[in-house]
Design an enzyme around this catalytic site. Sequence first.
Site, PDB file in Angstrom:
ATOM      1  CB  THR A 145      -0.391   0.471   1.355  1.00  0.00           C
ATOM      2  OG1 THR A 145      -1.499   1.335   1.666  1.00  0.00           O
ATOM      3  CG2 THR A 145      -0.313  -0.449   2.784  1.00  0.00           C
ATOM      4  CB  SER A 180      -3.730   1.595  10.601  1.00  0.00           C
ATOM      5  OG  SER A 180      -3.362   1.164   9.147  1.00  0.00           O
ATOM      6  CE1 TYR A 182      -4.052  -3.223   4.925  1.00  0.00           C
ATOM      7  CE2 TYR A 182      -3.472  -1.012   4.950  1.00  0.00           C
ATOM      8  CZ  TYR A 182      -3.908  -2.389   4.139  1.00  0.00           C
ATOM      9  OH  TYR A 182      -3.372  -2.335   2.707  1.00  0.00           O
ATOM     10  CG  HIS A 183      -1.717   1.813   6.247  1.00  0.00           C
ATOM     11  ND1 HIS A 183      -2.628   1.859   6.300  1.00  0.00           N
ATOM     12  CD2 HIS A 183      -2.030   1.941   5.055  1.00  0.00           C
ATOM     13  CE1 HIS A 183      -3.020   3.065   6.103  1.00  0.00           C
ATOM     14  NE2 HIS A 183      -2.780   3.456   4.391  1.00  0.00           N
ATOM     15  CE  LYS A 186      -1.690  -4.380   2.542  1.00  0.00           C
ATOM     16  NZ  LYS A 186      -1.655  -5.573   1.787  1.00  0.00           N
TER      17      LYS A 186
HETATM   18  N1  USQ Z   1     -11.955   9.246   4.505  1.00  0.00           N
HETATM   19  C1  USQ Z   1     -12.429  10.707   4.853  1.00  0.00           C
HETATM   20  N2  USQ Z   1     -13.790  10.016   4.595  1.00  0.00           N
HETATM   21  C2  USQ Z   1     -14.192   8.528   4.527  1.00  0.00           C
HETATM   22  C3  USQ Z   1     -13.624   8.053   4.131  1.00  0.00           C
HETATM   23  C4  USQ Z   1     -11.476   7.998   4.573  1.00  0.00           C
HETATM   24  O1  USQ Z   1     -11.924  12.023   3.938  1.00  0.00           O
HETATM   25  O2  USQ Z   1     -15.707   8.838   4.536  1.00  0.00           O
HETATM   26  C5  USQ Z   1     -10.098   9.755   4.641  1.00  0.00           C
HETATM   27  C6  USQ Z   1      -9.178   8.533   5.182  1.00  0.00           C
HETATM   28  O3  USQ Z   1      -9.356   9.704   6.322  1.00  0.00           O
HETATM   29  C7  USQ Z   1      -7.993   9.011   4.230  1.00  0.00           C
HETATM   30  C8  USQ Z   1      -8.502   8.888   2.730  1.00  0.00           C
HETATM   31  O4  USQ Z   1      -9.994   9.375   3.480  1.00  0.00           O
HETATM   32  O5  USQ Z   1      -7.257  10.550   4.671  1.00  0.00           O
HETATM   33  C9  USQ Z   1      -8.450   7.512   2.421  1.00  0.00           C
HETATM   34  O6  USQ Z   1      -9.077   6.741   2.782  1.00  0.00           O
HETATM   35  P1  USQ Z   1      -9.571   5.220   2.594  1.00  0.00           P
HETATM   36  O7  USQ Z   1     -10.503   4.896   3.968  1.00  0.00           O
HETATM   37  O8  USQ Z   1     -10.084   5.128   0.970  1.00  0.00           O
HETATM   38  O9  USQ Z   1      -8.422   4.570   2.061  1.00  0.00           O
HETATM   39  P2  USQ Z   1      -7.198   4.060   3.682  1.00  0.00           P
HETATM   40  O10 USQ Z   1      -8.185   3.321   4.989  1.00  0.00           O
HETATM   41  O11 USQ Z   1      -5.673   4.740   3.687  1.00  0.00           O
HETATM   42  O12 USQ Z   1      -6.995   2.473   2.893  1.00  0.00           O
HETATM   43  C10 USQ Z   1      -7.011   1.742   1.568  1.00  0.00           C
HETATM   44  C11 USQ Z   1      -7.515   0.941   1.626  1.00  0.00           C
HETATM   45  C12 USQ Z   1      -6.289  -0.315   1.876  1.00  0.00           C
HETATM   46  C13 USQ Z   1      -5.229   0.709   0.865  1.00  0.00           C
HETATM   47  C14 USQ Z   1      -5.108   1.257   1.082  1.00  0.00           C
HETATM   48  C15 USQ Z   1      -4.276   2.542   0.221  1.00  0.00           C
HETATM   49  O13 USQ Z   1      -8.374   0.273   3.025  1.00  0.00           O
HETATM   50  O14 USQ Z   1      -6.481  -1.218   1.598  1.00  0.00           O
HETATM   51  O15 USQ Z   1      -4.233  -0.434   1.112  1.00  0.00           O
HETATM   52  O16 USQ Z   1      -6.541   1.832   0.516  1.00  0.00           O
HETATM   53  S1  USQ Z   1      -3.202   4.044   1.066  1.00  0.00           S
HETATM   54  O17 USQ Z   1      -4.261   4.978   1.478  1.00  0.00           O
HETATM   55  O18 USQ Z   1      -2.541   4.348   0.421  1.00  0.00           O
HETATM   56  O19 USQ Z   1      -2.364   3.736   2.773  1.00  0.00           O
END
Ligand code: USQ
Length: 389
Positions: A145, A180, A182-183, A186
């Site tokens: 990720t 997190s 989770y991260h 990874k």
């Molecule tokens: N966010 C909002 N509102 C929401 C949901 C999320 O503002 O209702 C924000 C989060 O706080 C974050 C961003 O949007 O800053 C992205 O959140 P996300 O839930 O889409 O992504 P994340 O939790 O970071 O994890 C997801 C996947 C994971 C993947 C990762 C890539 O669950 O499998 O590896 O995206 S990354 O984000 O680059 O780590």
Amino acid sequence: MKILVLGADGYLGWPTTMYFAAKGHEVLGIDNYIKRQFAAEVNEEPLFPIKTLQDKIKYWNIITKSNITKYAIGDITNYEFLSTVIKDFSPDCIIHYAEQPSSPWSMFSYENAKRTIENNLIGTFNVAWAVKEINPDIHIIKLGTSGEYGSPNTDIPEGFFEYEYRNRKETRLYPREGPSIYHTTKIQDTDLLHFFVRTWGLKVTDLMQGPVLGIVTEEMLLGNSVPDHTLFTSFHYGEHFGTVLNRFVVQAICDYPLTVYGKGGQTRGYLNIKDTVQCINLAAETPPESGKLRIMNQMTEVFTVNELANRVQIAGTKLGLDVKISNVPNPRKEAEEHYYNPEYSKLLNLGLQPNYLTADVIMEMMQIVQQYRKQIKQNTIFNCNSWNT
Ligand code: USQ
């Protein structure tokens, strides 16, 4: 090729299974349904009804008049099971999605954090160990990720970078800092795989993927303009398992103000689910040399959360929806305004043709979600399950 897909029942695993099968590769999909169980524990079933992996594969083989796609139900944290499958199937390539994929879920409780660590780290360790023992020539493609990098105040390279310290130069993995549990698993996966590559000469591609968006891939269309809903993948929109753009689309359809966390300046690299399968294919067709860990940043464009919300609002207006945006308290511990400049040219150089986030893409998603509007459980959208409590 013979392709083994670990986590074949999931949001990305199922489209990947179909993608390779449609190209005529021999595919074996594995899953233990643990993600279904984890999601059900927080009342977050996917929006669309999803058949079991067995039934999806049986259906796929009937409609595509082929029998080259197979399945096995089992847990890759069980070494006996995994090594037997690898010996019997003898894959050229293993695509490893079989991990607990949610950062919020991993932060929900001690139990969830522990299960994330056990599932993700033992699973990856077993894959690497089995490949070392059985056939080190098998190419492992691992879904990492982009969150491994955190949000540093410098540009982000694709994996490795050269630095100078007290007049001496070295090339190492770029420093990682996960937001997190989770991260963090990874990050540890990457370190484990790097160790196996250095020590036993494995061939590994580790993909630093940003949050994925979208519903339909080419294979769900079967040459038609309307997708076959029986082939849909597990599309989540709840606080734990939905990625942000997918959540916003569902929120727009059920009149729920878009949940921008905090200031909304959080910036990430995103990609369409159609591009995920393209990227995996490009990686599979170009295995790295043995003894080299290849890291590629898997994303096609960079947005803040505010920009995503604005795009969903504009697309909603085009469909006659009155989409509201709300800055809710951020349940996560993360920077809400920060520098973010990742490189992501390796996959483009291999031939990736991005499907960018246009209003049409969002409207197409909205029209599909609209058909399932009655099934949306509003009480799973935002409960502010927090990192801090
Ligand atoms: N966010 C909002 N509102 C929401 C949901 C999320 O503002 O209702 C924000 C989060 O706080 C974050 C961003 O949007 O800053 C992205 O959140 P996300 O839930 O889409 O992504 P994340 O939790 O970071 O994890 C997801 C996947 C994971 C993947 C990762 C890539 O669950 O499998 O590896 O995206 S990354 O984000 O680059 O780590």
